[in-house]
Design a protein around this motif. Structure first.
Motif, PDB file in Angstrom:
ATOM      1  N   VAL A  30       0.861  -1.190   0.000  1.00  0.00           N
ATOM      2  CA  VAL A  30       0.000   0.000   0.000  1.00  0.00           C
ATOM      3  C   VAL A  30       0.892   1.233   0.000  1.00  0.00           C
ATOM      4  O   VAL A  30       1.673   1.445   0.924  1.00  0.00           O
ATOM      5  CB  VAL A  30      -0.931   0.050   1.231  1.00  0.00           C
ATOM      6  N   GLY A  31       0.761   2.054  -1.051  1.00  0.00           N
ATOM      7  CA  GLY A  31       1.559   3.268  -1.180  1.00  0.00           C
ATOM      8  C   GLY A  31       2.536   3.127  -2.332  1.00  0.00           C
ATOM      9  O   GLY A  31       3.498   2.354  -2.245  1.00  0.00           O
ATOM     10  N   ALA A  32       2.263   3.858  -3.428  1.00  0.00           N
ATOM     11  CA  ALA A  32       3.159   3.812  -4.587  1.00  0.00           C
ATOM     12  C   ALA A  32       3.997   5.077  -4.628  1.00  0.00           C
ATOM     13  O   ALA A  32       4.003   5.831  -5.600  1.00  0.00           O
ATOM     14  CB  ALA A  32       2.356   3.645  -5.871  1.00  0.00           C
ATOM     15  N   GLY A  33       4.685   5.324  -3.517  1.00  0.00           N
ATOM     16  CA  GLY A  33       5.660   6.402  -3.470  1.00  0.00           C
ATOM     17  C   GLY A  33       7.033   5.781  -3.700  1.00  0.00           C
ATOM     18  O   GLY A  33       7.151   4.673  -4.263  1.00  0.00           O
ATOM     19  N   ALA A  34       8.059   6.463  -3.243  1.00  0.00           N
ATOM     20  CA  ALA A  34       9.434   6.001  -3.469  1.00  0.00           C
ATOM     21  C   ALA A  34       9.627   4.568  -2.963  1.00  0.00           C
ATOM     22  O   ALA A  34      10.071   3.681  -3.704  1.00  0.00           O
ATOM     23  CB  ALA A  34      10.398   6.962  -2.769  1.00  0.00           C
ATOM     24  N   ALA A  35       9.274   4.332  -1.711  1.00  0.00           N
ATOM     25  CA  ALA A  35       9.546   3.027  -1.100  1.00  0.00           C
ATOM     26  C   ALA A  35       8.676   1.932  -1.718  1.00  0.00           C
ATOM     27  O   ALA A  35       9.172   0.854  -2.080  1.00  0.00           O
ATOM     28  CB  ALA A  35       9.314   3.107   0.413  1.00  0.00           C
ATOM     29  N   GLY A  36       7.377   2.204  -1.874  1.00  0.00           N
ATOM     30  CA  GLY A  36       6.470   1.188  -2.396  1.00  0.00           C
ATOM     31  C   GLY A  36       6.812   0.791  -3.822  1.00  0.00           C
ATOM     32  O   GLY A  36       6.784  -0.400  -4.176  1.00  0.00           O
ATOM     33  N   LEU A  37       7.158   1.756  -4.661  1.00  0.00           N
ATOM     34  CA  LEU A  37       7.488   1.457  -6.063  1.00  0.00           C
ATOM     35  C   LEU A  37       8.731   0.568  -6.154  1.00  0.00           C
ATOM     36  O   LEU A  37       8.737  -0.424  -6.883  1.00  0.00           O
ATOM     37  CB  LEU A  37       7.722   2.761  -6.846  1.00  0.00           C
ATOM     38  N   LEU A  38       9.786   0.918  -5.407  1.00  0.00           N
ATOM     39  CA  LEU A  38      11.006   0.109  -5.518  1.00  0.00           C
ATOM     40  C   LEU A  38      10.782  -1.278  -4.915  1.00  0.00           C
ATOM     41  O   LEU A  38      11.237  -2.289  -5.469  1.00  0.00           O
ATOM     42  CB  LEU A  38      12.199   0.800  -4.841  1.00  0.00           C
ATOM     43  N   CYS A  39      10.066  -1.336  -3.802  1.00  0.00           N
ATOM     44  CA  CYS A  39       9.815  -2.624  -3.157  1.00  0.00           C
ATOM     45  C   CYS A  39       9.041  -3.543  -4.106  1.00  0.00           C
ATOM     46  O   CYS A  39       9.380  -4.724  -4.273  1.00  0.00           O
ATOM     47  CB  CYS A  39       9.038  -2.394  -1.860  1.00  0.00           C
ATOM     48  N   ALA A  40       8.007  -2.980  -4.751  1.00  0.00           N
ATOM     49  CA  ALA A  40       7.198  -3.773  -5.688  1.00  0.00           C
ATOM     50  C   ALA A  40       8.075  -4.284  -6.831  1.00  0.00           C
ATOM     51  O   ALA A  40       8.018  -5.464  -7.203  1.00  0.00           O
ATOM     52  CB  ALA A  40       6.062  -2.918  -6.229  1.00  0.00           C
ATOM     53  N   ALA A  41       8.900  -3.396  -7.382  1.00  0.00           N
ATOM     54  CA  ALA A  41       9.744  -3.770  -8.525  1.00  0.00           C
ATOM     55  C   ALA A  41      10.713  -4.898  -8.143  1.00  0.00           C
ATOM     56  O   ALA A  41      10.824  -5.903  -8.848  1.00  0.00           O
ATOM     57  CB  ALA A  41      10.521  -2.552  -9.014  1.00  0.00           C
ATOM     58  N   LEU A  42      11.399  -4.732  -7.016  1.00  0.00           N
ATOM     59  CA  LEU A  42      12.410  -5.726  -6.632  1.00  0.00           C
ATOM     60  C   LEU A  42      11.771  -7.067  -6.292  1.00  0.00           C
ATOM     61  O   LEU A  42      12.272  -8.122  -6.682  1.00  0.00           O
ATOM     62  CB  LEU A  42      13.237  -5.220  -5.435  1.00  0.00           C
ATOM     63  N   ALA A  43      10.641  -7.022  -5.585  1.00  0.00           N
ATOM     64  CA  ALA A  43       9.982  -8.285  -5.224  1.00  0.00           C
ATOM     65  C   ALA A  43       9.401  -8.947  -6.464  1.00  0.00           C
ATOM     66  O   ALA A  43       9.491 -10.167  -6.635  1.00  0.00           O
ATOM     67  CB  ALA A  43       8.900  -8.026  -4.180  1.00  0.00           C
ATOM     68  N   GLY A  44       8.804  -8.125  -7.344  1.00  0.00           N
ATOM     69  CA  GLY A  44       8.251  -8.671  -8.583  1.00  0.00           C
ATOM     70  C   GLY A  44       9.337  -9.352  -9.398  1.00  0.00           C
ATOM     71  O   GLY A  44       9.145 -10.446  -9.942  1.00  0.00           O
ATOM     72  N   GLN A  45      10.494  -8.718  -9.450  1.00  0.00           N
ATOM     73  CA  GLN A  45      11.590  -9.295 -10.242  1.00  0.00           C
ATOM     74  C   GLN A  45      12.178 -10.538  -9.578  1.00  0.00           C
ATOM     75  O   GLN A  45      12.925 -11.278 -10.201  1.00  0.00           O
ATOM     76  CB  GLN A  45      12.665  -8.233 -10.484  1.00  0.00           C
ATOM     77  N   ARG A  46      11.838 -10.775  -8.322  1.00  0.00           N
ATOM     78  CA  ARG A  46      12.228 -12.038  -7.669  1.00  0.00           C
ATOM     79  C   ARG A  46      11.155 -13.107  -7.902  1.00  0.00           C
ATOM     80  O   ARG A  46      11.174 -14.159  -7.268  1.00  0.00           O
ATOM     81  CB  ARG A  46      12.383 -11.830  -6.158  1.00  0.00           C
ATOM     82  N   GLY A  47      10.188 -12.782  -8.723  1.00  0.00           N
ATOM     83  CA  GLY A  47       9.159 -13.771  -9.052  1.00  0.00           C
ATOM     84  C   GLY A  47       7.936 -13.709  -8.154  1.00  0.00           C
ATOM     85  O   GLY A  47       7.052 -14.562  -8.241  1.00  0.00           O
TER      86      GLY A  47
END
Ligand code: FDA
Length: 390
Positions: free
Chosen positions: A13-30
């Motif tokens: 929850v929250g697509a700011g700096a932290a949420g966007l990077l967290c989503a990207a890195l976790a998504g790229q881990r599958g």
């Protein structure tokens, strides 16, 4: 909110700096990630940051550049995701950047490039996004639910209370409280301070800036510019000190941090016909020199001033105390100091010790950086720490 598929590995929850990077890195881990935000536009604070050029990190970022009830908490995450790691991402996206001052890295072009980069990285990780709708979280059977979607993990990345008109809310604090987590009282930080009473006369200097060293009762002295405003004090040195300042306390300003002790008495010997005002005007803007000299009440020539009076004037100039009657509040604060207590979180994964699957990252957590790219660096490092555990 209608979101498919209903099952994810984590909801952020929250697509700011932290949420966007967290989503990207976790998504790229599958991991299957759902990233939600009530604002239709992600990363709004990134867009306005650094005067539109985003001071996206500081190459010198270390634990000493952060405020927290536990100053050691950020250490591990900072060591595991460094400014060089984020810079590698920026370089991969061919975003031109420059170092401005004091290790602060800015985009040459626009902060939009950083948001676009993070959204590209999210797309590369297959992240599902849902922006522009209110988010309601329920917790049942060990899973977190947002509308029809559910996941065993929830990441609170909704930031602090600063700048409500950009969509800031107390969502992370309220949700954390619901789960029994402690909150360190949130206060506005990196915020202009206001003057009243006898000190209000300084507001007539509105627009005047000077290089000073400013400090609150706790925290270091910051050698940067101070700016007088129509309401009180601002400028980087004051903003930095404001993060340590508490209501009722003083802020101390050294107006002449580059002059060696004894300079005023030495000047009396060298230039007995000069005045304190004239000497001050050599180092400070005229209007500020006038105001300070008037306050010191030493208008006669130096030759006619006792050494004792000059010594005491010099001390006052090196430790001028202001007692602000308040700050300009969350409406003007760049960040929020305080937040979800670090005592509740693992410093490795940002997961709540007593609520398995619940993580908190970014400004929502009681870790606050100095001015100069440190707050984004905390957003990145806490995001990376959580992403590794989703
Ligand atoms: P952030 O605030 O970025 O994101 C939170 C997200 O959560 C937002 O998208 C918001 O819409 C969403 N949200 C909030 N409530 C919600 C709810 N109830 N439901 C759903 N979503 C919700 N730092 C720095 O290092 N360098 C700089 O140059 C600057 N410059 C700067 C300028 C200005 C004017 C400000 C106000 C701040 C800065 N900062 C900065 C600070 C920096 O912007 C800030 O620390 C980070 O954006 C924090 O990142 P987060 O992801 O934690 O929160």
């Amino acid at each position: 909110m209608s979101i498919t598929p209903p099952d994810y590995d984590a909801i952020i929850v929250g697509a700011g700096a932290a949420g966007l990077l967290c989503a990207a890195l976790a998504g790229q881990r599958g991991r299957r990630i759902l990233l939600v935000d009530h604002s239709p536009e992600p990363g709004r604070k990134i867009l306005i940051s650094g005067g539109g050029r985003c001071n996206f990190t500081n190459i010198g970022a270390g634990p000493d550049n952060f405020l927290s009830a536990n100053p050691h908490f950020a250490r591990s995450a900072l060591a595991r995701y460094t400014p060089a790691d984020f810079l590698a991402l920026v370089d991969k996206h061919r975003i031109a950047w420059h170092e401005k001052t004091l290790g602060q890295l800015f985009c040459d072009g626009s902060a939009r490039q950083i948001v676009a980069m993070l959204l590209d990285e999210c797309a590369a990780g297959g992240v599902t996004t849902a922006f522009g709708a209110a988010v309601d979280i329920a917790h049942r059977d060990g899973r977190f639910h947002a509308g029809t979607a559910s996941a065993p993990r929830l990441v609170l990345a909704t930031g602090g209370l600063s700048i409500p008109k950009l969509g800031a809310t107390g969502f992370a604090y309220d949700t954390a409280r619901r789960f029994g987590l402690k909150i360190v009282e949130p206060r506005p930080a990196l915020v202009p301070l206001t003057l009243a009473g006898g000190e209000a006369l300084f507001t007539s200097l509105s627009g005047v800036a000077a290089p000073v060293a400013a400090s609150a009762r706790t925290g270091p002295a910051f050698r940067e510019a101070a700016l007088f405003t129509h309401r009180g004090l601002s400028g980087p040195a004051i903003l930095q000190a404001s993060s340590y300042w508490r209501n009722g306390e003083e802020v101390t300003v050294n107006f002449l941090p580059d002059l060696a002790p004894g300079w005023l008495i030495a000047a009396k010997r060298a230039e007995p016909r000069s005045t304190v005002r004239r000497l001050l005007a050599r180092h400070l803007p005229e209007r500020l020199a006038d105001t300070l000299a008037a306050q010191l009440d030493l208008s006669a020539e130096l030759a006619n001033q006792p050494d004792r009076a000059l010594d005491s004037a010099e001390r006052r100039l090196a430790a001028w105390t202001f007692r602000p009657n308040g700050s300009e509040g969350f409406a003007k604060a760049e960040v929020t100091v305080g937040g979800i207590s670090t005592a509740e979180l693992s410093s490795q994964t940002m997961e709540a010790r007593k609520v398995p699957g619940l993580h908190a990252i970014g400004e929502a957590v009681d870790v606050t950086g100095w001015l100069g790219g440190y707050n984004f660096q905390w957003a990145w490092v806490s995001a990376a720490a959580a992403a590794g555990a989703l």
